[in-house]
Design a protein around this motif. Structure first.
Motif, PDB file in Angstrom:
ATOM      1  N   ILE A 138     -11.612   6.419  10.963  1.00 17.13           N
ATOM      2  CA  ILE A 138     -12.354   6.160   9.727  1.00 17.13           C
ATOM      3  C   ILE A 138     -13.831   6.053  10.103  1.00 17.13           C
ATOM      4  O   ILE A 138     -14.184   5.235  10.955  1.00 17.13           O
ATOM      5  N   PRO A 139     -14.701   6.873   9.495  1.00 14.88           N
ATOM      6  CA  PRO A 139     -16.110   6.820   9.907  1.00 14.88           C
ATOM      7  C   PRO A 139     -16.747   5.472   9.564  1.00 14.88           C
ATOM      8  O   PRO A 139     -16.430   4.858   8.550  1.00 14.88           O
ATOM      9  N   ILE A 154       0.839  -1.203   0.000  1.00 15.79           N
ATOM     10  CA  ILE A 154       0.000   0.000   0.000  1.00 15.79           C
ATOM     11  C   ILE A 154       0.877   1.258   0.000  1.00 15.79           C
ATOM     12  O   ILE A 154       0.633   2.206  -0.741  1.00 15.79           O
ATOM     13  N   ALA A 177      -4.385  -3.359   7.873  1.00 15.88           N
ATOM     14  CA  ALA A 177      -3.905  -3.043   6.516  1.00 15.88           C
ATOM     15  C   ALA A 177      -4.991  -2.298   5.747  1.00 15.88           C
ATOM     16  O   ALA A 177      -4.716  -1.335   5.019  1.00 15.88           O
ATOM     17  N   ILE A 178      -6.237  -2.703   5.928  1.00 13.12           N
ATOM     18  CA  ILE A 178      -7.367  -2.014   5.285  1.00 13.12           C
ATOM     19  C   ILE A 178      -7.421  -0.565   5.795  1.00 13.12           C
ATOM     20  O   ILE A 178      -7.537   0.379   5.011  1.00 13.12           O
ATOM     21  N   LYS A 203      -3.799  11.366   0.415  1.00 12.94           N
ATOM     22  CA  LYS A 203      -3.374  11.638  -0.955  1.00 12.94           C
ATOM     23  C   LYS A 203      -4.481  12.306  -1.764  1.00 12.94           C
ATOM     24  O   LYS A 203      -4.230  13.124  -2.643  1.00 12.94           O
ATOM     25  N   ARG A 204      -5.718  11.952  -1.467  1.00 15.58           N
ATOM     26  CA  ARG A 204      -6.864  12.550  -2.112  1.00 15.58           C
ATOM     27  C   ARG A 204      -6.909  14.050  -1.826  1.00 15.58           C
ATOM     28  O   ARG A 204      -7.153  14.860  -2.698  1.00 15.58           O
ATOM     29  N   ASP A 208      -5.266   6.823   1.385  1.00 12.65           N
ATOM     30  CA  ASP A 208      -6.071   7.325   0.274  1.00 12.65           C
ATOM     31  C   ASP A 208      -6.654   8.700   0.599  1.00 12.65           C
ATOM     32  O   ASP A 208      -6.666   9.591  -0.246  1.00 12.65           O
ATOM     33  N   ASN A 209      -7.114   8.892   1.826  1.00 13.20           N
ATOM     34  CA  ASN A 209      -7.677  10.196   2.206  1.00 13.20           C
ATOM     35  C   ASN A 209      -6.621  11.294   2.219  1.00 13.20           C
ATOM     36  O   ASN A 209      -6.879  12.422   1.802  1.00 13.20           O
ATOM     37  N   ILE A 240     -11.782  11.243   9.517  1.00 13.72           N
ATOM     38  CA  ILE A 240     -10.761  11.554   8.497  1.00 13.72           C
ATOM     39  C   ILE A 240     -11.327  12.378   7.343  1.00 13.72           C
ATOM     40  O   ILE A 240     -10.587  13.041   6.653  1.00 13.72           O
ATOM     41  N   TYR A 241     -12.637  12.349   7.146  1.00 13.59           N
ATOM     42  CA  TYR A 241     -13.217  13.161   6.077  1.00 13.59           C
ATOM     43  C   TYR A 241     -13.145  14.650   6.421  1.00 13.59           C
ATOM     44  O   TYR A 241     -13.321  15.496   5.565  1.00 13.59           O
ATOM     45  N   LEU A 289     -11.876  -2.518  11.599  1.00 13.20           N
ATOM     46  CA  LEU A 289     -11.324  -2.856  10.290  1.00 13.20           C
ATOM     47  C   LEU A 289      -9.939  -3.461  10.506  1.00 13.20           C
ATOM     48  O   LEU A 289      -9.243  -3.094  11.448  1.00 13.20           O
ATOM     49  N   TYR A 334       0.935   4.292  -2.835  1.00 14.24           N
ATOM     50  CA  TYR A 334       0.672   5.697  -2.552  1.00 14.24           C
ATOM     51  C   TYR A 334       1.941   6.558  -2.547  1.00 14.24           C
ATOM     52  O   TYR A 334       1.918   7.707  -2.107  1.00 14.24           O
ATOM     53  N   SER A 347      -4.762   1.596   4.281  1.00 15.69           N
ATOM     54  CA  SER A 347      -5.012   1.966   2.886  1.00 15.69           C
ATOM     55  C   SER A 347      -6.028   3.107   2.810  1.00 15.69           C
ATOM     56  O   SER A 347      -5.873   4.035   2.024  1.00 15.69           O
ATOM     57  N   ILE A 348      -7.056   3.065   3.624  1.00 15.12           N
ATOM     58  CA  ILE A 348      -8.096   4.101   3.590  1.00 15.12           C
ATOM     59  C   ILE A 348      -7.521   5.453   4.046  1.00 15.12           C
ATOM     60  O   ILE A 348      -7.812   6.492   3.465  1.00 15.12           O
TER      61      ILE A 348
END
Lengths: 255, 255
Positions: B221-222, B125, B233-234, B244-245, B241-242, B187-188, B230, B129, B237-238
């Motif tokens: 993570i919501p 991962i 590793a999942i 880098k997004r 992703d947030n 995280i959002y 979770l 990224y 990744s999330i």
């Protein structure tokens, strides 16, 4: 007292052939067994150690069938866990109802996801993101495989599964299908609608051409480094997160 | 011809003790071995089948040490793969350089991630990224464990690892540390800065209190459904992703 026939029956459920024939499966370990006992699955056998009884006596009335207090050694000889000092339960498999995509509903579809660990992890991810239905191609891993159930960490009790021929299924409806490809639209820039199907493909080959032709939007997780690909469960989690993130931001901006 | 001593040496590298003593490790399978041969690791032994030689002859000059053409059976008896019809290579481990957090750089830190599959997946991962450095607590899985390397799918060749006492490390710097907790900020809605450390905790216990006190922002993570947690590793990744997004959206809005 456990009869030889019961022992043989439970052990046989390690194989898909017998799970199908007996319409039964087993789960192991405290987390999965307690989740099973709190679900609407019909539990026919509960085998557990004294420790489990002490910690979960409130759940025991939920066992419709036979209850046995056993030793850790007996549990380990029956199941697939190297160590299991808690419980093993047998339940009846469920048959699918007719699939319906609700309004504003997100669903996951899996085209030939073979690895039981991946399938179980995807079930857990679906449950985290509030997705209640998973469409699964016939070639995918069996949802009642002990490794799938273990990796799902109890989440299998909250998901409806529809095992189907995906190409045939898609040909009969008109669904918004977001398919994960390596050359689709950047998920950061996709406008996900208010619901639809997130389609993920096989670990090595991705989405098959027969199923791929029903995809309405090809999507891709942007890559910033050099890894060639992402594991399918990882990719599923990132896509679910982007879909739900957009819903979240949208619902906040309306307020 | 493979000597008995060489066979014994390679087999011994399945254990951490001997990997440390010999400062060597092995990787298996076409993907990992070809990635290794294209990296700056010092390869001391390459054992491969005729098939691998035919498909990868351009890489063979990169083998600094001994080269052996062997049978599939020989490969399988040495490694950890159930089936390996390609290759196994031995290389020297690398020692850490001094860690430095570059400007605008994101780094992952792992506090006691024990499962080799999780560690390997996190390495993959990070590589996806564009994250080039991972800080790893001493209690975490060994990065040269064959299962870690296998799950990393070759990505271990592109990441710098720093094995360290995390609490001690954090106490000596002043880093922006984003730590994953179940009760942090969504995280959002977190404003990730232009760089920092993404800290992930143990599979069962999360981030330890000693390390947690150096966290500058707790993040979460919501959850939209009912899964309790979770996989680490999942979750990694999330979060990546947030992060880098946000960079991606920000850099687009500046244009």
């Amino acid at each position: 007292m456990l009869s030889k026939n019961t022992l043989k029956f439970i052990k046989s459920l390690q194989l898909k052939k017998f799970r199908k024939q007996e319409q039964s499966f087993f789960v192991e370990g405290a987390k999965n067994v307690t989740e099973l006992l709190q679900s609407d699955f019909e539990v026919t056998h509960l085998l557990c150690t004294k420790k489990f009884v002490e910690e979960n006596h409130h759940l025991l009335p939920k066992v419709g069938g036979s209850f046995y207090e056993v030793s850790q050694q007996e549990l380990e000889s029956l199941g697939t866990f190297q160590s299991n000092d808690t419980a093993l339960a047998v339940a009846k498999t469920k048959s699918n109802e007719t699939f319906e995509l609700g309004s504003n509903e997100w669903v996951i579809a899996l085209d030939d996801v073979r690895d039981p660990g991946n399938l179980g992890t995807i079930i857990r991810i679906a449950d985290w993101y509030g997705i209640r239905k998973i469409l699964i191609s016939k070639e995918s891993a069996d949802i009642y495989n002990p490794k799938v159930l273990h990796a799902s960490m109890g989440s299998f009790t909250r998901i409806q599964f529809f095992i189907t021929d995906l190409a045939n299924f898609f040909s009969k409806g008109n669904y918004p299908v977001y398919g994960a490809f390596l050359e689709g639209k950047n998920i950061y820039e996709v406008e996900f609608g208010s619901g639809g199907i997130i389609l993920m493909g096989n670990e090595s080959n991705g989405i098959s051409p027969e199923v791929g032709k029903f995809v309405s939007q090809k999507i891709t997780i942007p890559r910033f480094g050099q890894a060639e690909s992402l594991n399918v469960a990882i990719a599923t989690s990132i896509i679910c997160d982007n879909v739900k993130r957009q819903e979240h931001i949208f619902s906040k901006s309306k307020k």
